[in-house]
Design an enzyme around this catalytic site. Structure first.
Site, PDB file in Angstrom:
ATOM      1  N   LYS A   1       0.715  -1.216   0.039  1.00 10.52           N
ATOM      2  CA  LYS A   1       0.011   0.047  -0.122  1.00 10.52           C
ATOM      3  C   LYS A   1       0.856   1.094  -0.336  1.00 10.52           C
ATOM      4  CE  LYS A   1      -2.759  -2.912   3.270  1.00 10.52           C
ATOM      5  NZ  LYS A   1      -1.868  -3.235   3.843  1.00 10.52           N
TER       6      LYS A   1
ATOM      7  N   HIS B   1      -3.452   3.645   0.965  1.00 11.14           N
ATOM      8  CA  HIS B   1      -3.711   3.192   2.252  1.00 11.14           C
ATOM      9  C   HIS B   1      -4.971   4.061   2.750  1.00 11.14           C
ATOM     10  CE1 HIS B   1      -1.240   1.063   5.704  1.00 11.14           C
ATOM     11  NE2 HIS B   1      -2.587   1.187   5.863  1.00 11.14           N
TER      12      HIS B   1
END
Ligand SMILES: NC(=O)c1ccc[n+]([C@@H]2O[C@H](COP(=O)([O-])OP(=O)(O)OC[C@H]3O[C@@H](n4cnc5c(N)ncnc54)[C@H](OP(=O)(O)O)[C@@H]3O)[C@@H](O)[C@H]2O)c1
Length: 280
Positions: A76, A112
């Site tokens: 991420k 994220h």
């Protein structure tokens, strides 16, 4: 090998429904944890730049004799609040993740957190679309997005994320967002699927369902995720739990069990509300 079921993402990529999460596993312990998970039958590993264990995770991936195409690796982008995210910055971070992992592609690359108050998530998302086009991420998606941010990126790019990874467990089952995902072909991936191993797993209702099936409360919760259609990524550094958490096939929760677990919805998050999250 385990019998972990798979789902097919909206671009045809196949993703195991159960993976191994490594948040809070120190880099020098990640190699052992991921190796134990691979030996137990996990093929999907969920890491992130901010977990600071892509190097240790990559070492386990490099030393296994499991073929790369049998593995499913997610990382991420830590779109930190310390900068405004440009295309170049996203590409730089993506390259750095590949380098740390020792891979030439990942299976899934996620934003994220939306940090929706900063507006740059659309630029970031467009760059992930470009990365997907290059083949260096087999699929792209988002994490911690709510419906308005999902609607915005879909409207602005016409590219539907393959996955939204969100906090989801029996105390916070996210029924509305799951329904939106289902309507738009977005896979729901549950983070903290065991409720971070505290509180939830001691619940007497779960204990009763677990006793009925001769399983542990964690196995009941993971089975619940699979039957709902979620992808779940439990974390553990305890070898016996790593094995326990993948041993969740070969039994079914019935309608009574599912109704009992539905009663555990408290509407409470363990993590931050994405509308407020803007930490560095
Ligand atoms: N996208 C995001 O913003 C985000 C946020 C949070 C997490 N995640 C991802 O989701 C993954 C999982 O979430 P999580 O780590 O927060 O929580 P979790 O998987 O729900 O729970 C992990 C905790 O439960 C314990 N545990 C694991 N299996 C158990 C079992 N069978 N019986 C009893 N306790 C058990 C673990 O202890 P031991 O390790 O000591 O065994 C650990 O303390 C993370 O590792 C990460 O990959 C993503």
């Amino acid at each position: 090998m385990s019998n972990v079921p798979s789902i097919t993402l909206n671009n045809g990529v196949v993703m195991p429904q159960l993976g191994f999460g490594v948040w809070q596993v120190p880099d020098d312990e990640a190699t052992a944890a991921v190796t134990t998970a691979l030996e137990a039958g996990y093929r999907s590993i969920d890491t992130a730049t901010v977990y600071e264990n892509e190097v240790g995770t990559g070492k386990a991936l490099a030393s296994t004799d499991i073929a790369r195409e049998e593995l499913f690796v997610t990382t991420k982008l830590w779109n930190s609040a310390s900068e405004t995210w440009t295309r170049e910055a996203v590409l730089r971070e993506f390259d750095a993740s590949l380098e740390r992992l020792g891979l030439d592609y990942v299976d899934l690359y996620l934003i994220h957190w939306p940090r929706a108050m900063r507006e740059d998530y659309v630029t970031i998302y467009r760059t992930l679309v470009e990365i997907a086009g290059s083949g260096r991420a087999k699929a792209i998606g988002v994490s911690n997005f709510k419906q308005p941010q999902l609607e915005r990126v879909i409207a602005d790019t016409s590219f539907v994320p393959a996955v939204n990874q969100i906090e989801l467990h029996p105390n916070f089952p996210q029924a509305e967002l799951r329904a939106f995902h289902a309507e738009h072909g977005i896979a729901t991936e549950a983070w903290s699927p065991l409720g971070q191993g505290r509180g939830l797993l001691e619940d007497p209702t779960l204990a009763r369902v677990a006793a009925k099936h001769g399983k542990s409360p964690a196995q009941i919760v993971l089975r619940w995720h699979l039957q709902l259609g979620n992808v779940a990524i439990p974390k553990s550094v305890t070898p016996s739990r790593i094995k326990e958490n993948i041993d969740v096939t070969g039994f079914e929760l019935d309608a009574d069990d599912l109704a009992a677990i539905a009663g555990l919805d408290t509407g409470t998050r363990l993590g931050p509300d994405p509308d407020e999250f803007d930490w560095s």
